[in-house]
Design a protein around this motif. Structure first.
Motif, short mmCIF file in Angstrom:
data_model
loop_
_atom_site.label_atom_id
_atom_site.label_comp_id
_atom_site.label_asym_id
_atom_site.label_seq_id
_atom_site.Cartn_x
_atom_site.Cartn_y
_atom_site.Cartn_z
N GLN A 51 0.83 -1.21 0.00
CA GLN A 51 0.00 0.00 0.00
C GLN A 51 0.87 1.26 0.00
OE1 GLN A 51 -3.70 -0.12 2.50
NE2 GLN A 51 -2.97 -2.14 3.05
N GLY A 52 2.01 1.19 0.70
CA GLY A 52 2.95 2.30 0.65
C GLY A 52 3.56 2.46 -0.73
N ASP A 53 3.84 1.33 -1.41
CA ASP A 53 4.37 1.39 -2.77
C ASP A 53 3.38 2.06 -3.71
OD1 ASP A 53 6.65 0.11 -1.93
OD2 ASP A 53 6.07 -1.87 -2.69
N PHE A 54 2.10 1.79 -3.52
CA PHE A 54 1.10 2.40 -4.39
C PHE A 54 0.96 3.90 -4.12
CE2 PHE A 54 -0.16 -1.70 -5.93
CZ PHE A 54 -0.69 -1.42 -7.18
N ALA A 55 1.22 4.32 -2.89
CA ALA A 55 1.24 5.76 -2.62
C ALA A 55 2.36 6.41 -3.43
CB ALA A 55 1.42 6.02 -1.13
N GLY A 56 3.51 5.72 -3.52
CA GLY A 56 4.60 6.21 -4.36
C GLY A 56 4.24 6.17 -5.83
N PHE A 57 3.49 5.14 -6.24
CA PHE A 57 3.04 5.06 -7.63
C PHE A 57 2.15 6.25 -7.97
CE2 PHE A 57 -0.25 3.99 -10.68
CZ PHE A 57 0.47 3.49 -11.75
N HIS A 58 1.25 6.60 -7.07
CA HIS A 58 0.36 7.74 -7.33
C HIS A 58 1.17 9.02 -7.53
CE1 HIS A 58 -2.80 10.75 -6.81
NE2 HIS A 58 -2.08 11.29 -5.85
N ALA A 59 2.18 9.26 -6.66
CA ALA A 59 3.00 10.46 -6.79
C ALA A 59 3.75 10.46 -8.12
CB ALA A 59 3.98 10.56 -5.62
N THR A 60 4.28 9.29 -8.50
CA THR A 60 5.00 9.18 -9.78
C THR A 60 4.08 9.42 -10.96
OG1 THR A 60 6.59 7.64 -8.83
CG2 THR A 60 6.39 7.65 -11.22
N ALA A 61 2.88 8.84 -10.93
CA ALA A 61 1.92 9.01 -12.02
C ALA A 61 1.55 10.49 -12.18
CB ALA A 61 0.67 8.18 -11.76
N SER A 62 1.38 11.19 -11.08
CA SER A 62 1.04 12.62 -11.16
C SER A 62 2.17 13.41 -11.79
CB SER A 62 0.74 13.15 -9.75
OG SER A 62 -0.38 12.49 -9.19
N GLU A 63 3.43 13.06 -11.44
CA GLU A 63 4.57 13.76 -12.02
C GLU A 63 4.68 13.51 -13.52
OE1 GLU A 63 8.04 12.63 -9.86
OE2 GLU A 63 7.33 13.45 -7.96
N VAL A 64 4.46 12.26 -13.94
CA VAL A 64 4.53 11.94 -15.36
C VAL A 64 3.43 12.67 -16.13
CG1 VAL A 64 4.36 10.09 -17.07
CG2 VAL A 64 5.63 9.72 -14.95
N ALA A 65 2.22 12.74 -15.55
CA ALA A 65 1.12 13.45 -16.21
C ALA A 65 1.43 14.93 -16.38
CB ALA A 65 -0.17 13.27 -15.39
N ASN A 66 2.16 15.51 -15.44
CA ASN A 66 2.47 16.94 -15.52
C ASN A 66 3.68 17.23 -16.39
OD1 ASN A 66 0.37 17.82 -13.84
ND2 ASN A 66 1.55 17.40 -11.99
N SER A 67 4.67 16.32 -16.39
CA SER A 67 5.92 16.59 -17.11
C SER A 67 5.98 15.95 -18.48
CB SER A 67 7.10 16.09 -16.27
OG SER A 67 7.12 14.66 -16.21
N GLY A 68 5.31 14.80 -18.67
CA GLY A 68 5.41 14.07 -19.92
C GLY A 68 6.65 13.22 -20.02
N ASP A 69 7.40 13.05 -18.92
CA ASP A 69 8.63 12.26 -18.91
C ASP A 69 8.42 10.93 -18.20
OD1 ASP A 69 10.05 14.34 -20.16
OD2 ASP A 69 10.41 15.32 -18.22
N LYS A 70 8.96 9.85 -18.79
CA LYS A 70 8.83 8.52 -18.20
C LYS A 70 9.58 8.45 -16.86
CE LYS A 70 11.47 5.05 -19.27
NZ LYS A 70 12.20 3.97 -19.95
N GLN A 71 8.98 7.72 -15.90
CA GLN A 71 9.62 7.45 -14.62
C GLN A 71 9.33 6.01 -14.22
OE1 GLN A 71 9.40 10.33 -11.42
NE2 GLN A 71 8.73 11.96 -12.82
N SER A 72 10.17 5.48 -13.31
CA SER A 72 9.99 4.11 -12.82
C SER A 72 9.67 4.13 -11.34
CB SER A 72 11.26 3.28 -13.05
OG SER A 72 11.52 3.14 -14.43
N VAL A 73 8.92 3.10 -10.92
CA VAL A 73 8.56 2.96 -9.51
C VAL A 73 8.55 1.47 -9.17
CG1 VAL A 73 6.07 2.92 -10.03
CG2 VAL A 73 6.84 3.61 -7.75
N SER A 74 8.94 1.12 -7.96
CA SER A 74 8.99 -0.28 -7.52
C SER A 74 7.74 -0.62 -6.72
CB SER A 74 10.23 -0.54 -6.67
OG SER A 74 11.40 -0.38 -7.43
#
Length: 513
Positions: A51-74
């Motif tokens: 569940q903590g990993d998915f909180a990180g996924f949400h933050a990463t998804a928001s950044e990708v949506a705003n920047s348009g740059d690919k990112q990775s998350v575990s």
């Protein structure tokens, strides 16, 4: 030979057998009770970790949506158990990460305030695709493990007893509408940690100002796994928002059509090869007007966008200006660029090659050639000293435009013109409205004696000369109604002086209340 009974050593053997039996019993108890309890704790800790990993996924998804740059998350989709001598453990727990079947989001009765974007967002139904991201796991010991879901930027867990929202996102935040969509058929099952690439399918998210067509309400119909009661809990307390059950498996969100909203949409995928949306419409990338002076050059820039209102790279655009035609490919920012010089003037038309959607497939960009000596806000000649909002503008000017509604505010301009120069011709090159409103289409200007009127971004008007030694009043009209100028607005006007020189004024009025 005589045999006699001998009981020596019997107690030691019996004792050893009893000790062995007790040990076996203890091992059995440990295997059937203590080991499962310890493994349940391991599984519980894994559930918290994921569940903590998915909180990180949400933050990463928001950044990708705003920047348009690919990112990775575990994401720790599965887990194992510690080795225990003499005891047996079940196999590793495997969790699955997958997207749902394709679903359709419908936006009804939304129209863009930008005339070019209105060729697409024009009140007709807009339909875009989305999916929900699922995480499911079956533990060996832990009961009622949550099913984690991610949709529209909302992160939540489904338990047998109900739903817990980890992050409610910002689907409706006052007048901001933020919709994050998942794309692509993704499915992975693993008993350890997965590295997930969050890739832009349609990003970065471009803001578009919308309102209800004819001031009627805007509706969003969103397929969802989230109970409508939860939608109401997090978004239903806003006075301009009504949330109800939609058709099967959807929530229907109704927005007050008297308001304006900023719409942002983005699409994300979790693997390479996800189909990106096609080019859907084209707009001027900047102010839809550019000026070029003698000996100089400039560019017209168009932006090609998809159904999510975001830029599309690698698309062919044909640009035609003054009889010259070029075909260029859009950049990573979705821009198609054509250089222009003072030898070209008029209206550049950009058209998406192969697009068959009518008006939305082309856009216009005005190119103005400045006369030699054109200076922006000149310090000599006729200098603009001040400009302020005039709430009585239609009482102060000749009112030849005669707007149906004459309550709008205009601008009073004060010039330093002690050298007896006059305005022989005037053109309003460009108008930028504050707050994303629709710009005016006509202007009227007076010095108190003579009056000129014309179209915004139109030609020079020279039927009368104006004396800048007197305050110059200017009012604007949009669609037959007077336009209400605000301190967030600015406009550019070009004048030809009586000595033949040309001056350009950037006018941003102050409040005069």
């Amino acid at each position: 030979m005589t045999f006699t009974n001998d009981t020596r050593g019997v107690s030691e053997v019996v004792g050893a057998i009893l000790v062995f039996g007790v040990l076996v019993a203890l091992l059995a108890i440990m295997q059937t009770q203590a080991v499962p309890a310890a493994n349940q704790q391991v599984e519980f800790e894994h559930s918290q970790d994921v569940q903590g990993d998915f909180a990180g996924f949400h933050a990463t998804a928001s950044e990708v949506a705003n920047s348009g740059d690919k990112q990775s998350v575990s994401i720790k989709t599965g887990t194992g158990y510690p080795t225990r001598m003499l005891f047996f453990n079940p196999p590793r727990v495997q969790g699955s990460l997958s997207t749902s079947e394709n679903q359709t989001v419908t936006i009804e009765n939304a129209t863009a305030t930008d005339p070019e974007v209105d060729d697409y967002l024009n009140g007709s139904d807009v339909k875009v695709d989305t999916r929900t991201l699922h995480y499911n796991v079956t533990y060996n010991e832990l009961q009622n493990a949550p099913q984690i879901r991610y949709e529209y930027g909302i992160l939540y867990s489904r338990f047998r007893s109900g739903t817990t929202v980890q992050n409610p996102g910002s689907v409706i935040d006052d007048t901001d509408i933020n919709l994050l969509f998942m794309a692509g058929d993704y499915s992975r099952t693993a008993g350890d940690t997965q590295s997930v690439d969050v890739r832009p399918v349609s990003a970065p998210a471009r803001p578009v100002t919308i309102e209800g067509e004819g001031n009627n309400d805007i509706t969003l119909e969103l397929p969802t796994d989230l109970p409508v009661s939860v939608w109401q809990e997090y978004y239903g307390d806003q006075s301009h928002v009504t949330i109800q059950n939609g058709t099967a498996g959807t929530v229907r969100i109704t927005l007050d059509g008297d308001r304006r909203y900023t719409l942002r949409m983005a699409g994300l995928g979790l693997e390479s090869g996800v189909d990106k949306p096609d080019a859907h419409y084209i707009v001027p990338a900047e102010d839809a007007v550019t000026d070029v002076g003698a000996g100089g050059n400039t560019s017209v820039i168009f932006e090609v966008r998809d159904k999510y209102n975001n830029p599309v790279a690698g698309e062919e655009v044909e640009i035609e200006l003054d009889g010259n035609t070029q075909t260029v490919n859009t950049s990573s920012e979705g821009h198609a660029v054509m250089s222009v010089s003072p030898s070209t003037t008029g209206t550049a038309v950009g058209t998406i090659v192969g697009c068959s959607g009518g008006d939305r497939c082309s856009a216009e960009y005005d190119v103005n050639v400045l006369a030699p000596g054109g200076v922006i806000n000149p310090s000599g000649g006729v200098r603009l000293q001040d400009a302020w909002i005039n709430t009585d503008i239609w009482d102060d000017i000749g009112n030849f435009l005669n707007p149906d509604d004459s309550t709008g505010s205009g601008v009073t301009m004060e010039f330093n013109a002690s050298n007896n120069l006059e305005f022989e011709a005037v053109r309003v090159n460009y108008y930028s409205p504050g707050g994303g409103s629709t710009p005016p289409d006509e202007w009227e200007m007076t010095d108190g004696s003579n009056t000129l009127s014309g179209e915004v971004s139109g030609e020079f008007e020279s039927s009368n000369s104006l004396d800048p030694a007197s305050n110059i009043q200017v009012g604007f009209v949009n669609g037959g109604d007077s336009y209400d100028v605000t301190t967030d607005d600015y406009f550019v006007m070009t004048v030809i002086l009586s000595n033949g020189e040309q001056s350009i004024y950037f006018v941003s009025p102050r409040d005069n209340s």
